[in-house]
Design a protein around this motif. Sequence first.
Motif: not given
Length: 185
Positions: A96, A98-99, A121, A125
């Motif tokens: 996760y 990079d998110e 976000l 996820l």
Amino acid sequence: MVLPCCYLAPVSHYSAYYRSDEVRLEVCDHFVKQTLRNRCWIDSPNGALALTVPVVKMEGKTLMRDVRISDHGNWRHQHWVALESSYRQSPFFEYYADEFAPFYEKKWDFMADFNEELMMLVASLLDIEKPVTRTIAFEDAPPLTEGRREYSPYYQMFASRHGFLPDLSIVDLLFNMGPEGVLWL
């Protein structure tokens, strides 16, 4: 359900969100310093660690939607380093990272915008698909306090050092349990 607009809100916040048909983020309340609106708690090798987003000094009462984020103290870098040091060895951080990284690279003007985008976000996820709107007038969201209910312990990186820490930021659940985190909500 009306929920306060919080920074990387605790697991209890997302539990309420997950169990509701629709959610309204309370952005018309007066901002109160030292609350979950600009602070979250993560697990660290030394126990619970508070991460606080600095806000621009306000005169008088300011609505949450009008609270501006300050660039004081290089907080974005400090928060990212804290998240990385605490969770880089967790099972799902790399999955996760990079998110979340762009939230600590981009300059955000308003606390409510930053919080809401992080919430969207995390919801995506965890595969939570519920409509979220903002309040247009004060609706008195119920207060969120750490440890409000019993939690089934899930895997935490540092539990062997200081035991299970309930109701930390949702990132603790997400980085440790990944998509299965929704089962704890």
